[in-house]
Each structure stands twice: as structure tokens, then as C-alpha cells.
Design a protein around this motif. Sequence first.
Motif, PDB file in Angstrom:
ATOM      1  N   ARG A 112       4.216  -0.622   4.100  1.00 37.78           N
ATOM      2  CA  ARG A 112       2.904  -1.032   4.740  1.00 37.78           C
ATOM      3  C   ARG A 112       2.367  -1.904   3.491  1.00 37.78           C
ATOM      4  O   ARG A 112       1.875  -1.663   2.244  1.00 37.78           O
TER       5      ARG A 112
ATOM      6  N   GLN B  62       0.732  -1.574   0.132  1.00 38.23           N
ATOM      7  CA  GLN B  62       0.001  -0.308  -0.283  1.00 38.23           C
ATOM      8  C   GLN B  62       1.208   1.015   0.276  1.00 38.23           C
ATOM      9  O   GLN B  62       0.459   2.029  -0.074  1.00 38.23           O
TER      10      GLN B  62
ATOM     11  N   GLN C 183       0.511  -5.583   9.278  1.00 37.54           N
ATOM     12  CA  GLN C 183       1.045  -5.584   8.255  1.00 37.54           C
ATOM     13  C   GLN C 183       1.928  -4.171   8.108  1.00 37.54           C
ATOM     14  O   GLN C 183       2.857  -3.839   7.080  1.00 37.54           O
ATOM     15  N   LEU C 184       2.898  -3.517   8.592  1.00 35.44           N
ATOM     16  CA  LEU C 184       3.410  -2.483   8.684  1.00 35.44           C
ATOM     17  C   LEU C 184       5.301  -3.345   8.640  1.00 35.44           C
ATOM     18  O   LEU C 184       5.128  -3.631   9.919  1.00 35.44           O
TER      19      LEU C 184
ATOM     20  N   PRO D  26       9.561   2.593  10.091  1.00 32.91           N
ATOM     21  CA  PRO D  26       8.259   1.587   8.713  1.00 32.91           C
ATOM     22  C   PRO D  26       8.950   1.285   7.811  1.00 32.91           C
ATOM     23  O   PRO D  26       9.309   2.748   7.500  1.00 32.91           O
TER      24      PRO D  26
ATOM     25  N   ARG E 260       8.335  -2.583   9.403  1.00 28.89           N
ATOM     26  CA  ARG E 260       9.903  -2.069  10.108  1.00 28.89           C
ATOM     27  C   ARG E 260      10.948  -2.777   9.878  1.00 28.89           C
ATOM     28  O   ARG E 260      11.342  -3.492  10.011  1.00 28.89           O
TER      29      ARG E 260
END
Length: 345
Positions: free
Chosen positions: A98, A80, A186-187, A95, A189
Motif C-alpha cells: 500500500r 505504508q 495506491q494498493l 495485495p 496487487r
Amino acid sequence: MAASSHREQHAHLFRSLDSIWKPRVMWITGWIIIASLIMVVCFLVFAPWVQTAAGSGRVIALDPNDRLQEINALVSGRIQQWFVRDGSRVKVGDPIARIIDNDPQLIERLQQEKEQLSAQLQAAESAMTTAEIDYRRTQALLDEGLAAQREFEQARIRFEERKASVAAAAAALTRAEVRLSRGSVQLVRAPRDGVILQVNAGDSATFVSAGDPLASFVPADAGRAVELFIDGRDSALIYPGARVTLQFEGWPVVQFSGWPSIAVGVFDGVVVNVDPSAQPDGRFRVIISEHPEAERAWPDSNVLRYGANARGWVLLERVSVGFEIWRQVNNFPPEFPAHAPPPTF
């Protein structure tokens, strides 16, 4: 008298030779040649020479955990948003990307499934509690002679069935929580401080599976080393702790391998490890780190980057120049170091 009279008798035979004039420069040249030959012989016999095992390689990270690594997708889905690009410096926890699932309501569905299984678990626990109370009461009545053995057995079976139902409901709830946890992560890092070397995946139109590489990552503040590849003839003479002189690509240097004390622009290193097995081309890999007592520190990591080419000379025994020339002409290996540690098997 006899000898002089003899020369006088035959002097007329060498009149042409006696008439030749011998220039003084010829005498001087002859003595210079003789003196030069004597000096060359003395140089070959008495001048010291440090034998070396030369090899080429590159700069790497000393700790394998500090070397180039990949950041992988934790879940399957579409990208995304990117938070980094090539060359971005990140801190631990920053981050990177995503990822969203193809089903935009996946998280809500998993949450609803979790709530449903949680309600089922509560109902199963309530039923088990009721069955346990009935089981305890029937056991007490059996002890007083007011209940039949068959009723007691049926109450115990119902209690065990409710316990199994509670265990199954708890296991189903745990699986749902795991799916929700994986789906919600879903993130992606950064695992530690470092630099994003290259972003591998594409934009939101690109679908990635769990485990696919998203970006290449180089940790920051990693200990540097140099891996050299040495000829197999010299590998047995190299041991951990041996001194090495290094030349890095891009740094001017005047190198005298046989006289390292007068070399200019080189850097000191020390052998850390020698691989016990050869590479496919027959050479052996030697890992070299910065010498702790080096007079000249290695260049900063901002200018001497990982992957930079390097050339090194492992210092071995001290011999005469003549012996070294004779060894090179006959293609013999260097002398075995007298101070090398004994081999271990």
C-alpha cells in the motif's frame, strides 16, 4: 633334397639361436596382441557413434510472459504497508503493498476538485441549454420577419460559446477523474498467481516514484525450457525438432554422448528454436523444451527451479567410431544431418 642338404650344411652357423628356448606364453601373448589389433580395427570401422553438439546453459521459462518480471509502483509516494515478503506465494489480485502520498489529504482534495468541476459542467450545460432555446427562438422570429439578422447572429454566437464552455468543463472534469483514479490506486496487487522472489523497496521512510520496481515476481505454472549455448561450428547443424539429451545440476547421471541409448539419468528434450544471431562470445543460443514422447519426465518445478544449470547434447548423425576420432583430431565439424530441413533465407 637340395634344400634340406643346404640347411644341414649351414646348421652349424645358427646353433646359438636354436639353443634359445621360446616360452609358450610369448606365443600366446603375440596372438593376443594380433587379435586385439584386429578387434580394435573392426571396432573403429564398424562400431556406430552418434555425433553430438554439446553446450551448457540453464532452465528458463518457455513463454517470455512467464519469466521473471518486476512489480512496479503505480503512483508516487511512501510505502505504508507490505503484505508480502521474500518467498510469499500470492494469487491474482492479492495485495502486495500500500502506497500513500506525501499529502495525506490528497484524495480528499482531488475529490473536492472533481465535485467543483462537476458543478461547473452542470452550470455550463444549463447555460448552453438556455442559449440554445434563445437561438431557436430568434431563428423562428427571423423566419417570421420579427427579428433582425444581427440578433440571430448574436444568439448563434452565444450558443456556440456555451457549447465550447461545456466541452472545456467536460475535459477538465475528465482530467480530474484521471488524477483521482491514479491517486486512489495506491494498493498494488499481484497480476497473476506466482511467488514473490524478492522485495526491493524499503519501509515507510522510502519514497518511490511511479514506475519504480517494488518486488521481483515469478509466475506460477509456467512452461519450462532450457537455453543452451552451442559452439558456432555446430550451430548450422542444429534445427528445430532435433532430439537432445539433458543433464540437470543435482541429478546423478552416467552419460555416453555417442551411445545415448545406454545413458543413465539423462532427460529427453527437443530443439524449439535456434537464434539467428550469435552471442557476444560467438556461441549461439538454442531453446529446448521437454520432449512430448519422453520416457522420463522432467523433474517437478518445485525441485528443478528456474535458473538451474543444465548441460545438453544435441544428437546429430550416426557415424563410425574411427571417423569420429579422425574428425576430433582434425577439429572438423560434424556431418551435416541428411534429414535436416533445408535452410530458409
